[in-house]
Scaffold this active site. Sequence first.
Site, mmCIF file in Angstrom:
data_model
loop_
_atom_site.group_PDB
_atom_site.id
_atom_site.type_symbol
_atom_site.label_atom_id
_atom_site.label_comp_id
_atom_site.label_asym_id
_atom_site.label_seq_id
_atom_site.Cartn_x
_atom_site.Cartn_y
_atom_site.Cartn_z
ATOM 1 N N PRO A 2 0.771 -1.232 0.000
ATOM 2 C CA PRO A 2 0.000 0.000 0.000
ATOM 3 C C PRO A 2 0.807 1.289 0.000
ATOM 4 O O PRO A 2 1.133 1.830 1.046
ATOM 5 C CB PRO A 2 -0.854 -0.113 1.272
ATOM 6 C CG PRO A 2 -0.227 -1.169 2.099
ATOM 7 C CD PRO A 2 0.818 -1.838 1.316
ATOM 8 N N GLU A 3 1.123 1.786 -1.171
ATOM 9 C CA GLU A 3 1.487 3.188 -1.293
ATOM 10 C C GLU A 3 0.235 3.838 -1.874
ATOM 11 O O GLU A 3 -0.788 3.176 -2.028
ATOM 12 C CB GLU A 3 2.712 3.369 -2.191
ATOM 13 C CG GLU A 3 3.977 2.781 -1.547
ATOM 14 C CD GLU A 3 5.260 3.127 -2.270
ATOM 15 O OE1 GLU A 3 5.333 4.223 -2.845
ATOM 16 O OE2 GLU A 3 6.165 2.297 -2.269
#
Length: 276
Positions: A2-3
């Site tokens: 998760p960026e």
Amino acid sequence: MPELPEVEVTRRGIAPHVAGARLARIDVRNPSLRWPVPPGLDAVLRGQTLIGIERRGKYLLLEYAPGWLLVHLGMTGTLRVLPSPEAVPVAGVHDHVDLVFERCVLRYRDPRRFGAVLFHPRSAGDILAHPLLVSLGVEPLSDAFDGARLYAGTRGRSVSIKQALLTGTIVVGVGNIYASESLFRARINPRLAAGKLSRPRCEKLAQAVRETLAAAIEKGGSTLRDFVGSDGKSGYFQNEYFVYDRTGQPCRVCGTPIKQIVQGQRSTFYCPHCQK
DNA sequence: CCATGGTCCTGACAGC
DNA sequence: TGCTGTCAGGACCATG
């Protein structure tokens, strides 16, 4: 992974399934995330309709009439839509929270538990005033982010431009992977002091950040279906990294071996020939 | 023992 | 002497 792109792809993937849906109940199996999942969530939100899902930086904001659920995926978090409450797969050890809707279940999984599920009551004011959100930098894909903003934000800063990008006080959503990728696109050496970036190079870097994130969201978009079901695949963008995780492999532009260094206890990847 | 997607928090320090 | 901002490093945790 998760960026910002992964969070945005998650948002787009789950929203059509749960926005406008009524929450039957919330099951919290393990409240010990980065901060404890607040007790009594179920009592507050049971029966409420999910109005919509917004994103601020890497935070997902699930809006209900009584307030917002604030969800962060940390390093290893995922949110997935499971088809029917009657036929939901048995929860694994890392499946900490289920939002059970009438026709599907939104399952929060996070092996390392660096993520968060918090609640911000409407009575406490707008969600954007939440302590975790209020001092975040600008959204990289908004008009507010450009060379001028980056230039202003880096003046007087002695930290490396890589670390300045990661901190999230100038611009949000740029994590370890996309920091390296963006700097490569802008042909900027990650070790350069942020405050020494010229105005033109700030323009170039801002553009590179936008392009990198937009391209990653685009690629993730082809795997939206993966957010429905028990086992999602990761996106395809990883196949297109210019430098990240490519230590010793030839630069895709000039062939020079990609170099790996450590900055602020995180790995950075760059091409010593292309990035000055 | 090494690494791995994030980011909050603390403490040291500099400058006004 | 505060106050503010910057910066470095530790903390959280599971897994290969």
